[in-house]
Design an enzyme around this catalytic site. Structure first.
Site, mmCIF file in Angstrom:
data_model
loop_
_atom_site.group_PDB
_atom_site.id
_atom_site.type_symbol
_atom_site.label_atom_id
_atom_site.label_comp_id
_atom_site.label_asym_id
_atom_site.label_seq_id
_atom_site.Cartn_x
_atom_site.Cartn_y
_atom_site.Cartn_z
ATOM 1 N N GLU A 177 15.261 9.678 19.242
ATOM 2 C CA GLU A 177 15.158 8.720 20.351
ATOM 3 C C GLU A 177 16.525 8.415 20.968
ATOM 4 O OE1 GLU A 177 12.652 5.349 19.246
ATOM 5 O OE2 GLU A 177 10.907 6.660 19.045
ATOM 6 N N GLU A 308 6.551 11.673 16.050
ATOM 7 C CA GLU A 308 6.126 10.327 15.638
ATOM 8 C C GLU A 308 4.876 9.980 16.417
ATOM 9 O OE1 GLU A 308 9.093 7.209 15.566
ATOM 10 O OE2 GLU A 308 10.630 8.608 14.890
HETATM 11 O O1 AHR Z 1 8.584 4.760 13.109
HETATM 12 C C1 AHR Z 1 9.314 3.597 13.381
HETATM 13 C C2 AHR Z 1 10.328 3.803 14.489
HETATM 14 O O2 AHR Z 1 9.682 4.059 15.693
HETATM 15 C C3 AHR Z 1 11.273 4.966 14.339
HETATM 16 O O3 AHR Z 1 12.351 4.682 13.531
HETATM 17 C C4 AHR Z 1 11.716 5.211 15.743
HETATM 18 O O4 AHR Z 1 12.058 6.549 15.978
HETATM 19 C C5 AHR Z 1 10.533 4.763 16.575
HETATM 20 O O5 AHR Z 1 10.910 3.934 17.603
#
Ligand code: AHR
Length: 513
Positions: A177, A308
């Site tokens: 991110e 994710e």
């Molecule tokens: O999964 C939790 C968080 O969500 C992670 O650390 C981040 O990459 C995302 O914003």
């Protein structure tokens, strides 16, 4: 109102792209009780462990055949300095986990512990390197430490810490991110960094890295375009330059504002449908990123990686707000099942996906009790278990005709039936989700092209959408054999009539001649 049965036509002899097993990948961050208390209890724990790793967690995950595990973050990855996590544990420096709870991290779970965990799980490691606060040299040396054979400074350091042989590390993340917690960079600035870091993450000693550039949030297609532009050009017909092999994006099922995302267990039917609209939107977003990539990479040499995904609710009352601990109901399971259907349909471009996160954080497979240590399998766990036959199987197109399977949700319409299928050897697996909260769905499977000799089916459902598993009642939501699948001759092929209860997920396994 009597609903017309839906019809799902599947040509069993016309196969599509392979569904990579890596679409069933996982994610474990140094966040709350995912690593500490979840995977790692330390060698002195009273819980059965191997070298500090919880064996009941390993056993439960081995049953899912988890193909890869992403670590150490997430946002944590861009604060993590790998050298702090090697050597005698008591001598490892501490740090503050500023993103997740502002707690002190003792670095007891580091590189060797993670690689031991992957070996126990039989999963490929996916290491996420630090671009945000690290250096090119630091990342380059981590690759050397992990993967280089023979004489070299990092290989020798690894040996000094007890590991002679290099490990195999197929997947490597170039930060996380970067538009947010990974450095607040603009897309073009990060795209150049991704090229630079990728250059120094060398393939060593026969270990070939699949480097993944950190990608967009949700539908930020401009971010994906910036990454693709840096390795290719618009419709120029060339294969992209091979700096990184994958481009990621993140997509969470979040409903409502961040300050009030809603309870994991206390919700009404309207909130349920809103969640399902958001969950099904993942397909539109995959399609959007894939369309951008198609322009710059028509041969599909670069993979799209959703590293994710999952539901994100308010934390359970009384738990640390920075630890993201949430319960997991049948609703979460149905979110997962419709994600997998979308993944299967886009197997030509989507090369990997990782649910966030495996244990005790967000949409977990496993919840553990911090006091008793009791382990609970969540409804989401069971969806992963029911789908293992899709791993590395050839996708099958499903032609779904279901005009009545829809609900108006605000200004949008939710399609309440979702079906996907795949085949491997002389078997096929059909996955069916009925998202309707109240109404059953009748589905006529019209199976053509091969002879179906036998079938068997399993189902995941519960009395209420809010039902979930706890240590006291671990099987409230669990998989059962499903009999409501009967032969039907109203088809051109082999017909099976399926009566799916409201809010249910079923798999039908076919034996083919
Ligand atoms: O999964 C939790 C968080 O969500 C992670 O650390 C981040 O990459 C995302 O914003």
């Amino acid at each position: 109102m009597t609903r017309a049965p839906a019809r799902a036509v599947i040509d069993l002899d016309v196969t599509g792209p392979t569904i990579s097993r890596h679409l069933y990948g996982h994610f474990a961050e140094h966040l709350g009780r995912c690593i500490y208390g979840g995977f790692w209890v330390g060698e002195d724990s009273g819980l059965p462990n191997e070298g500090g790793i919880r064996l009941d967690v390993v056993e439960a995950l081995r049953a899912l055949r988890i193909p890869n595990l992403r670590w150490p973050g997430g946002c944590f990855a861009d604060e993590y300095h790998w050298r702090d996590g090697i050597g005698p544990r008591e001598q490892r420096p501490q740090m503050v986990n500023t993103h997740w709870g502002d707690v002190v991290e003792n670095n007891h779970f580091g590189t060797h512990e993670f690689m031991a965990l992957c070996e126990l799980l039989g999963a490929d490691p996916y290491v996420s390197g630090n671009v945000g606060s690290g250096t090119v040299r630091e990342m380059s040396e981590w690759v050397e430490y992990l993967t280089r054979d023979g004489e070299s400074p990092m290989a020798n350091l690894r040996r000094a810490h007890g590991r002679d042989e290099p490990w195999r590390v197929p997947f490597w993340g170039l930060g996380n991110e970067p538009w947010g917690c990974g450095g607040n960079l603009r897309a073009e600035a990060y795209a150049d960094l991704a090229r630079q870091y990728a250059t120094y993450c060398r393939d060593q000693s026969g270990n070939t890295l699949y480097r993944i550039a950190a990608g967009a949030s949700d539908d930020d297609y401009a971010w994906t375009e910036a990454l693709m532009k840096t390795i290719s050009c618009l419709s120029c017909g060339n294969e992209p330059r091979n700096y990184f092999q994958g481009v990621s994006f993140h997509y969470y099922t979040v409903t409502g504002p961040w300050q009030h995302k809603g309870s994991a267990t206390e919700f009404d039917t309207d909130a349920y449908y809103t969640t399902m609209v958001k969950a099904r939107k993942v397909e539109e977003i995959i399609r959007g990123h894939a369309a951008v990539m198609d322009v710059y990479d028509p041969q599909k040499t670069v993979g799209l990686v959703l590293d994710e995904w999952g539901t994100w609710w308010d934390v359970e009352p009384g738990t640390h707000p920075g630890f993201l601990y949430q319960q997991n109901t049948l609703r979460d399971a149905l979110v997962a099942s419709v994600h997998f259907d979308a993944f299967h349909r886009h197997a030509d471009r989507l090369s990997m996906a990782n649910i966030a996160q495996t244990v005790n954080v967000l949409q977990a497979m496993i919840l553990t009790d911090p006091d008793s240590g009791a382990l609970v399998l969540t409804p989401t766990y069971h969806v992963f278990a029911m789908n293992t036959a899709h791993h590395d199987a050839a996708s099958l197109a499903v032609h779904l005709d279901a005009p009545d399977a829809r609900r108006d949700v605000g200004i949008t319409t939710l399609e309440t039936l979702s079906v996907s299928a795949s085949t491997k050897d002389d078997t096929a697996l059909v996955s069916l989700t009925n998202l309707d909260a109240d109404e059953p769905a009748t589905v006529l499977l019209d199976l053509r092209g091969r002879t179906v000799t036998t079938h068997s089916a399993r189902i995941l459902t519960a009395a209420k959408l809010q039902d979930h598993n706890t240590a006291a009642a671990p099987d409230t939501v669990t998989v059962r054999d499903f009999d409501d699948v009967t032969p039907d001759d109203r088809t051109y092929g082999h017909g099976l009539l399926i009566e799916l209860p409201a809010h249910s997920y079923a798999t039908v396994e076919l034996q083919l001649a």
